[in-house]
Design an enzyme around this catalytic site. Structure first.
Site, mmCIF file in Angstrom:
data_model
loop_
_atom_site.group_PDB
_atom_site.id
_atom_site.type_symbol
_atom_site.label_atom_id
_atom_site.label_comp_id
_atom_site.label_asym_id
_atom_site.label_seq_id
_atom_site.Cartn_x
_atom_site.Cartn_y
_atom_site.Cartn_z
ATOM 1 N N ARG A 170 56.535 13.731 -42.654
ATOM 2 C CA ARG A 170 55.311 13.053 -43.062
ATOM 3 C C ARG A 170 54.323 14.244 -43.008
ATOM 4 O O ARG A 170 53.352 13.746 -42.949
ATOM 5 C CB ARG A 170 54.831 11.784 -42.316
ATOM 6 C CG ARG A 170 55.493 10.548 -42.442
ATOM 7 C CD ARG A 170 55.461 10.169 -43.876
ATOM 8 N NE ARG A 170 56.244 8.562 -43.671
ATOM 9 C CZ ARG A 170 56.001 7.491 -43.896
ATOM 10 N NH1 ARG A 170 54.516 7.410 -43.543
ATOM 11 N NH2 ARG A 170 56.455 6.347 -43.761
ATOM 12 N N ARG B 117 48.238 11.239 -44.650
ATOM 13 C CA ARG B 117 47.046 10.912 -44.595
ATOM 14 C C ARG B 117 45.778 11.579 -43.479
ATOM 15 O O ARG B 117 44.809 11.609 -43.747
ATOM 16 C CB ARG B 117 46.867 9.494 -44.326
ATOM 17 C CG ARG B 117 47.035 8.350 -45.486
ATOM 18 C CD ARG B 117 47.302 7.390 -45.243
ATOM 19 N NE ARG B 117 48.432 6.930 -44.597
ATOM 20 C CZ ARG B 117 48.526 5.644 -44.113
ATOM 21 N NH1 ARG B 117 48.034 4.698 -44.172
ATOM 22 N NH2 ARG B 117 49.810 5.597 -43.227
ATOM 23 N N ARG C 257 44.106 11.376 -52.987
ATOM 24 C CA ARG C 257 44.538 9.716 -52.962
ATOM 25 C C ARG C 257 43.400 8.764 -53.512
ATOM 26 O O ARG C 257 43.754 7.817 -53.951
ATOM 27 C CB ARG C 257 44.859 9.510 -51.595
ATOM 28 C CG ARG C 257 45.791 8.658 -51.052
ATOM 29 C CD ARG C 257 46.984 8.073 -51.889
ATOM 30 N NE ARG C 257 47.472 6.806 -51.258
ATOM 31 C CZ ARG C 257 46.947 5.416 -51.908
ATOM 32 N NH1 ARG C 257 46.220 5.736 -53.058
ATOM 33 N NH2 ARG C 257 47.427 4.483 -51.362
ATOM 34 N N ASP D 44 58.962 8.757 -51.673
ATOM 35 C CA ASP D 44 59.038 7.744 -50.653
ATOM 36 C C ASP D 44 60.311 7.014 -50.600
ATOM 37 O O ASP D 44 61.000 7.211 -51.715
ATOM 38 C CB ASP D 44 58.022 6.516 -51.088
ATOM 39 C CG ASP D 44 57.897 5.606 -49.476
ATOM 40 O OD1 ASP D 44 56.962 6.124 -48.720
ATOM 41 O OD2 ASP D 44 58.455 4.821 -49.460
ATOM 42 N N TYR E 48 63.957 -3.540 -46.032
ATOM 43 C CA TYR E 48 62.842 -3.671 -46.622
ATOM 44 C C TYR E 48 62.694 -4.566 -47.903
ATOM 45 O O TYR E 48 61.626 -5.571 -48.104
ATOM 46 C CB TYR E 48 62.314 -2.279 -47.173
ATOM 47 C CG TYR E 48 61.386 -1.546 -46.232
ATOM 48 C CD1 TYR E 48 60.214 -1.661 -46.137
ATOM 49 C CD2 TYR E 48 61.832 -0.517 -45.726
ATOM 50 C CE1 TYR E 48 59.175 -1.191 -45.165
ATOM 51 C CE2 TYR E 48 60.984 0.276 -44.838
ATOM 52 C CZ TYR E 48 59.864 0.133 -44.548
ATOM 53 O OH TYR E 48 58.975 0.530 -43.606
HETATM 54 O O1 CP3 Z 1 55.459 14.555 -46.204
HETATM 55 C C1 CP3 Z 1 56.528 13.787 -46.144
HETATM 56 O O2 CP3 Z 1 57.146 13.503 -44.989
HETATM 57 C C2 CP3 Z 1 56.979 13.354 -47.307
HETATM 58 C C3 CP3 Z 1 56.610 12.282 -47.959
HETATM 59 C C4 CP3 Z 1 57.362 10.846 -47.165
HETATM 60 C C5 CP3 Z 1 56.317 9.836 -47.415
HETATM 61 N N1 CP3 Z 1 57.079 8.802 -46.954
HETATM 62 C C6 CP3 Z 1 55.216 9.701 -48.012
HETATM 63 C C7 CP3 Z 1 54.067 8.540 -47.589
HETATM 64 C C8 CP3 Z 1 58.249 10.559 -46.709
HETATM 65 C C9 CP3 Z 1 59.510 11.612 -46.000
HETATM 66 C C10 CP3 Z 1 58.449 9.128 -46.333
HETATM 67 C C11 CP3 Z 1 59.584 8.414 -45.913
HETATM 68 C C12 CP3 Z 1 59.200 6.997 -45.372
HETATM 69 N N2 CP3 Z 1 58.667 6.030 -46.265
HETATM 70 C C13 CP3 Z 1 59.835 6.314 -44.619
HETATM 71 C C14 CP3 Z 1 60.859 7.112 -43.520
HETATM 72 C C15 CP3 Z 1 60.148 7.599 -42.489
HETATM 73 C C16 CP3 Z 1 59.635 6.696 -41.480
HETATM 74 O O3 CP3 Z 1 58.419 6.707 -41.338
HETATM 75 O O4 CP3 Z 1 60.260 5.912 -40.780
HETATM 76 C C17 CP3 Z 1 59.535 5.039 -44.805
HETATM 77 C C18 CP3 Z 1 59.979 3.739 -43.475
HETATM 78 C C19 CP3 Z 1 58.737 4.738 -45.817
HETATM 79 C C20 CP3 Z 1 58.210 3.585 -46.344
HETATM 80 C C21 CP3 Z 1 56.968 3.844 -46.268
HETATM 81 N N3 CP3 Z 1 55.878 4.195 -47.099
HETATM 82 C C22 CP3 Z 1 55.807 3.112 -45.210
HETATM 83 C C23 CP3 Z 1 56.077 2.111 -44.334
HETATM 84 C C24 CP3 Z 1 54.387 3.405 -45.611
HETATM 85 C C25 CP3 Z 1 53.172 2.902 -45.133
HETATM 86 C C26 CP3 Z 1 52.967 3.160 -43.747
HETATM 87 C C27 CP3 Z 1 52.434 4.730 -43.560
HETATM 88 O O5 CP3 Z 1 53.110 5.197 -42.670
HETATM 89 O O6 CP3 Z 1 51.503 5.109 -44.227
HETATM 90 C C28 CP3 Z 1 54.632 4.229 -46.667
HETATM 91 C C29 CP3 Z 1 53.590 4.887 -47.275
HETATM 92 C C30 CP3 Z 1 53.442 6.278 -47.265
HETATM 93 N N4 CP3 Z 1 54.428 7.248 -47.725
HETATM 94 C C31 CP3 Z 1 52.371 7.262 -47.358
HETATM 95 C C32 CP3 Z 1 53.111 8.482 -47.488
HETATM 96 C C33 CP3 Z 1 52.012 9.846 -47.255
HETATM 97 C C34 CP3 Z 1 50.792 6.904 -47.164
HETATM 98 C C35 CP3 Z 1 50.525 6.092 -48.382
HETATM 99 C C36 CP3 Z 1 49.093 5.924 -48.613
HETATM 100 O O7 CP3 Z 1 48.580 7.089 -49.142
HETATM 101 O O8 CP3 Z 1 48.476 4.985 -48.704
#
Ligand code: CP3
Length: 365
Positions: free
Chosen positions: A32, A36, A45, A83, A161
């Site tokens: 990640r 954010r 964003r 994602d 999910y």
């Molecule tokens: O920089 C990176 O790593 C690449 C981008 C990336 C995102 N999500 C962007 C993101 C990656 C590799 C993921 C993987 C992802 N997404 C996982 C596996 C990793 C983990 O954390 O276990 C999972 C479970 C998700 C599903 C997901 N997407 C969740 C649960 C959430 C909300 C919670 C959170 O941590 O923000 C997201 C949203 C998300 N995915 C954001 C980002 C940058 C934030 C969204 C926003 O801007 O509102």
């Protein structure tokens, strides 16, 4: 833009480390890392929805590059901004990203008969072509600074999910399926696996140089259920992706498995086609080496919350981590899970600097 003629790679440290070669210092990247905690991410964003960014190759590329531009040579890999939930979307489900709540499925799968709502034949290249375009564009814009990861969610995590409809403390709805509808569960997992294989091969065709599979909810399963409902599909993915890549004369790229919480499955995750096994912070590096018989490269694993504890605590913990993984290489540094949204970007800089400095020092001794 073409998925050939990419600029030559200037830093291949993580690729060499992934293949088990002895390298001059520990490579490091952060799960990640485009997210954010970066003010420049927040700025973009403000003007765009989360999935709008994922579907717009120029924006996904811009966000992928943000941490690379900010931290320069302190990062050894980039990961495409996307994602794991793009696969449920490709299967025909609606997913929204709701402020303060995370992902929400307005119509989750409630009963196996709901599986009929999913697209029967998914044209992955068409549905997820926007990810491929983002990857190709990013490979060009990276200009060879670091390799680019593609990724996907593991079938069990995605199925969970799709049934829970979002985050959940107990996963009781998804787990109920395993025991109440085992046959339908395997059918669903197999469908997700098929799409996943296609998607990963497509990402490599588009320019991805490594692949990571996130089984974020592996640790919610008992060892027996993990071996029944997650492991076989994770294994199938590595086997089929590598067969397909070889058959299509594409680079057979290194693959990483991150089964969060599945410390009990480390031995099972060894020699199933993944060069790298990613660890969360609850796993002792020495235990992991022992469990994997030193046959894989280990990735991780500082507790992401240490980044809140000040520069001294970060330096101390990062130093201990590098030393614990040992001087013989076979380590890629990362956090034990994704970086948290309220971290100070300068705290991350301290972590990256410490890992690079300490790991170069111990290799020189
Ligand atoms: O920089 C990176 O790593 C690449 C981008 C990336 C995102 N999500 C962007 C993101 C990656 C590799 C993921 C993987 C992802 N997404 C996982 C596996 C990793 C983990 O954390 O276990 C999972 C479970 C998700 C599903 C997901 N997407 C969740 C649960 C959430 C909300 C919670 C959170 O941590 O923000 C997201 C949203 C998300 N995915 C954001 C980002 C940058 C934030 C969204 C926003 O801007 O509102």
């Amino acid at each position: 833009m073409s998925a050939t003629n990419f600029p030559p790679l200037k830093n291949d440290l993580i690729l060499r480390a992934s293949r088990g070669e002895k390298v001059e210092r520990v490579p490091i990247w952060i799960m990640r890392q485009a997210g954010r905690y970066l003010p420049e991410f927040q700025e973009v964003r403000k003007h765009h929805g989360f999935f709008e960014i994922c579907r717009t190759p120029e924006l996904a590329c811009q966000l992928t590059l943000q941490p690379i531009d900010r931290y320069g040579s302190l990062l050894d890999a980039s990961i495409i901004f996307s994602d794991i939930l793009v696969i449920p979307q490709a299967l025909g489900m609606e997913v929204q990203m709701v402020e303060g709540r995370g992902p929400v499925f307005p119509e989750p799968l409630v009963h196996p008969k709901d599986v009929a709502r999913l697209r029967e034949h998914v044209n992955v290249d068409q549905e997820l072509g926007y990810v491929y375009k983002a990857i190709t564009l990013t490979r060009h814009k990276l200009d060879g600074r670091v390799p680019l990861f593609g990724f996907t969610g593991a079938p069990w995590t995605l199925m969970a999910y799709m049934i829970e409809g979002g985050g959940s403390k107990t996963l009781s709805k998804a787990k109920t399926w395993l025991w109440k509808f085992p046959e339908e569960t395997h059918e669903l997992l197999q469908r997700i696996t098929g799409v996943t294989v296609e998607f990963l091969v497509g990402q490599v065709r588009a320019g991805a140089q490594m692949l990571q599979i996130f089984d974020s909810w592996a640790g919610e399963l008992s060892p027996h259920d993990f071996r029944t409902y997650s492991l076989p599909y994770i294994k199938q993915i590595a086997t089929e992706v590598k067969e397909r890549l070889a058959r299509e004369n594409l680079e057979v790229v290194p693959m990483t498995i991150f089964a969060k919480g599945a410390w009990y499955a480390l031995a099972d995750l060894t020699n199933i086609g993944y060069e790298v096994v990613s660890l969360d912070w609850t796993i002792d590096p020495e235990y992991a080496r022992h469990a994997t018989k030193d046959q894989v490269v280990l990735q991780g694993n500082m507790d992401p919350s240490v980044l809140f504890a000040g520069h001294d605590a970060i330096r101390e913990t990062a130093t201990r981590m590098v030393q614990a993984f040992g001087r013989d290489g076979k380590h890629i540094a990362n956090l034990g899970h994704g970086i948290l949204p309220t971290v100070d970007p300068e705290a991350l800089r301290t972590y990256l600097e410490t890992v690079q400095r300490v790991s170069a020092e111990i290799r020189e001794d």
